[in-house]
Design a protein around this motif. Structure first.
Motif, mmCIF file in Angstrom:
data_model
loop_
_atom_site.group_PDB
_atom_site.id
_atom_site.type_symbol
_atom_site.label_atom_id
_atom_site.label_comp_id
_atom_site.label_asym_id
_atom_site.label_seq_id
_atom_site.Cartn_x
_atom_site.Cartn_y
_atom_site.Cartn_z
ATOM 1 N N VAL A 9 0.836 -1.198 0.000
ATOM 2 C CA VAL A 9 0.000 0.000 0.000
ATOM 3 C C VAL A 9 0.873 1.250 0.000
ATOM 4 O O VAL A 9 0.625 2.207 -0.751
ATOM 5 N N ALA A 10 1.918 1.248 0.855
ATOM 6 C CA ALA A 10 2.809 2.396 0.941
ATOM 7 C C ALA A 10 3.494 2.663 -0.397
ATOM 8 O O ALA A 10 3.600 3.808 -0.840
ATOM 9 N N ALA A 11 3.953 1.582 -1.044
ATOM 10 C CA ALA A 11 4.631 1.740 -2.333
ATOM 11 C C ALA A 11 3.673 2.306 -3.383
ATOM 12 O O ALA A 11 4.038 3.188 -4.168
ATOM 13 N N ALA A 12 2.457 1.809 -3.388
ATOM 14 C CA ALA A 12 1.476 2.285 -4.364
ATOM 15 C C ALA A 12 1.136 3.760 -4.146
ATOM 16 O O ALA A 12 0.912 4.507 -5.100
ATOM 17 N N ARG A 37 -5.327 9.373 -0.369
ATOM 18 C CA ARG A 37 -4.583 8.622 -1.370
ATOM 19 C C ARG A 37 -4.219 7.225 -0.857
ATOM 20 O O ARG A 37 -4.339 6.236 -1.584
ATOM 21 N N VAL A 38 -3.792 7.148 0.409
ATOM 22 C CA VAL A 38 -3.430 5.856 0.984
ATOM 23 C C VAL A 38 -4.656 4.945 1.074
ATOM 24 O O VAL A 38 -4.595 3.755 0.740
ATOM 25 N N ARG A 39 -5.798 5.510 1.516
ATOM 26 C CA ARG A 39 -7.024 4.693 1.611
ATOM 27 C C ARG A 39 -7.438 4.179 0.232
ATOM 28 O O ARG A 39 -7.873 3.021 0.100
ATOM 29 N N ALA A 40 -7.303 5.032 -0.787
ATOM 30 C CA ALA A 40 -7.684 4.611 -2.139
ATOM 31 C C ALA A 40 -6.787 3.476 -2.618
ATOM 32 O O ALA A 40 -7.267 2.497 -3.220
ATOM 33 N N CYS A 41 -5.497 3.569 -2.356
ATOM 34 C CA CYS A 41 -4.580 2.503 -2.750
ATOM 35 C C CYS A 41 -4.872 1.215 -1.992
ATOM 36 O O CYS A 41 -4.802 0.108 -2.546
ATOM 37 N N ALA A 42 -5.200 1.352 -0.686
ATOM 38 C CA ALA A 42 -5.538 0.166 0.108
ATOM 39 C C ALA A 42 -6.775 -0.520 -0.453
ATOM 40 O O ALA A 42 -6.845 -1.761 -0.533
ATOM 41 N N ASP A 46 -7.139 -4.226 -2.185
ATOM 42 C CA ASP A 46 -7.915 -5.097 -1.289
ATOM 43 C C ASP A 46 -7.092 -5.452 -0.055
ATOM 44 O O ASP A 46 -7.051 -6.593 0.398
ATOM 45 N N TYR A 47 -6.443 -4.408 0.496
ATOM 46 C CA TYR A 47 -5.596 -4.619 1.668
ATOM 47 C C TYR A 47 -6.449 -4.862 2.906
ATOM 48 O O TYR A 47 -7.388 -4.124 3.196
ATOM 49 N N GLN A 48 -6.109 -5.920 3.664
ATOM 50 C CA GLN A 48 -6.794 -6.250 4.910
ATOM 51 C C GLN A 48 -5.782 -6.239 6.044
ATOM 52 O O GLN A 48 -4.840 -7.041 6.057
ATOM 53 N N PRO A 49 -5.913 -5.318 7.016
ATOM 54 C CA PRO A 49 -4.947 -5.256 8.123
ATOM 55 C C PRO A 49 -4.885 -6.570 8.886
ATOM 56 O O PRO A 49 -5.902 -7.234 9.091
ATOM 57 N N ASN A 50 -3.669 -6.920 9.276
ATOM 58 C CA ASN A 50 -3.473 -8.126 10.075
ATOM 59 C C ASN A 50 -4.068 -7.925 11.464
ATOM 60 O O ASN A 50 -3.798 -6.927 12.132
ATOM 61 N N ALA A 51 -4.863 -8.868 11.907
ATOM 62 C CA ALA A 51 -5.566 -8.717 13.187
ATOM 63 C C ALA A 51 -4.592 -8.624 14.355
ATOM 64 O O ALA A 51 -4.791 -7.856 15.293
ATOM 65 N N GLN A 52 -3.531 -9.421 14.282
ATOM 66 C CA GLN A 52 -2.563 -9.395 15.378
ATOM 67 C C GLN A 52 -1.837 -8.047 15.425
ATOM 68 O O GLN A 52 -1.650 -7.472 16.498
#
Length: 333
Positions: A9-12, A37-42, A46-52
């Motif tokens: 996501v950061a790279a995009a 911009r970061v939210r749009a790239c995420a 289809d970025y899903q944050p790791n629960a841990q």
């Protein structure tokens, strides 16, 4: 297909991983346009944050610790100010501890910061203080001084360019008998700067050189300057900020005219050096850059990234009237 990571996501989005993390967490320190911009790239990835990782983030305090040897020393006072201001811009609070050039106080300060569960620590260490860092559970970045065997990321300056330029400058102006106010051998900066001075003198063929072995404080600079003046030096290079101040006091007490009777070069640029009758030439480390880079490195580490090793930053010589005069040899004969 592999799941997208925060790094993807950061790279995009064209930002650092730490910025992407804060943007997705709605940190107010991140500009709205960057957050969008970061939210749009995420979303696109289809970025899903790791629960841990999310659980770990929720337990963060948004506080960092900073240990410096002294808040009287203008170099470290400026460093603390720069770090605190930059940390605030990133939504972080800072706990600052002064360790009085004492390894035991450093160990105590680090233990206290760990008990406060700070998210990361910036520290100015002492030689032999490696053990104080071994059990710290949070990211640590060393600033200004190094511990080669500790394996910790470090932001420091290289004294060699500035000191080499200082010695060459003095010789060009006819100052051949040079004294050096050395810092303590219990610090990497004390050792490194003395070695840089010795190397520069050897490389440029200095006629005579004198060394006063002291410490990073005003009193040592004062006494060391009197000692070097008694040895007949024509020029003095001070090995840190506080010794530079002590050198000024000693010259004023002896009624030695800086810029006429003696060429003086200080270390680190600050208002004391500039506001003299003969403004003082200095070897500058650019403390604002050191502090800012150290904080950014710590933020990256706190976000789980492993940035490449940071190169040392070169010191530079800022020439002013205190040394920029030509000595006529017959005046000393």
């Amino acid at each position: 297909m592999a799941r997208a990571t925060l790094k993807d996501v950061a790279a995009a989005a064209g930002v650092s991983v730490s910025t992407a993390s804060r943007a997705l967490a709605d940190n107010p320190a991140i500009a709205p346009a960057t957050r969008d911009r970061v939210r749009a790239c995420a979303a696109d990835l289809d970025y899903q944050p790791n629960a841990q990782a999310r659980a770990l983030r929720s337990s963060r305090t948004s506080i960092i610790g900073l240990t410096v040897p002294s808040l009287v020393n203008p170099f470290f006072a400026t460093m603390a100010h720069v770090i605190q201001q930059e940390a605030s811009r990133h939504g972080l609070s800072t706990i600052i501890s002064s360790t009085a050039e004492d390894p035991a106080q450093l160990a105590t300060s680090l233990g206290t910061l760990a008990s406060q569960q700070v998210d990361g620590i910036l520290a100015v260490p002492y030689n032999g203080s490696d053990d104080a860092f071994t059990r710290l559970p949070m990211p640590v970045v060393l600033v200004d001084r190094e511990l080669p065997d500790a394996g910790l990321p470090t932001i420091a300056s290289d004294p060699r360019p500035g000191i080499d330029a200082a010695v060459a400058h003095l010789l060009e102006r006819g100052h051949h008998h040079i004294g050096y106010l050395s810092g303590p051998m219990t610090t990497s900066t004390g050792v490194g700067r003395l070695a840089a001075f010795e190397e520069a003198c050897g490389r440029h063929g200095v006629d005579k050189r004198e060394i006063h072995h002291g410490g990073f404080d005003r009193a040592e600079g004062h006494q060391g300057t009197l000692d070097l003046l008694d040895r007949g030096v024509e020029a003095i290079i001070a090995g840190d900020s506080m010794m530079s101040v002590g050198a000024l006091e000693a010259c004023h007490a002896r009624q030695v005219a800086i810029g006429r009777d003696l060429a003086l070069i200080g270390f680190d640029d600050n208002s004391t050096m500039r506001l003299q009758a003969s403004p003082v030439t200095v070897i500058d480390q650019n403390v604002a850059d050191l502090g800012t880079r150290a904080l950014h490195l710590l933020i990256d580490l706190m976000s789980g990234t492993s940035p490449p090793p940071a190169p040392t930053t070169p010191t530079t010589l800022i020439i002013r009237p205190s040394s920029d005069f030509t000595r006529r040899r017959h005046h000393r004969d």
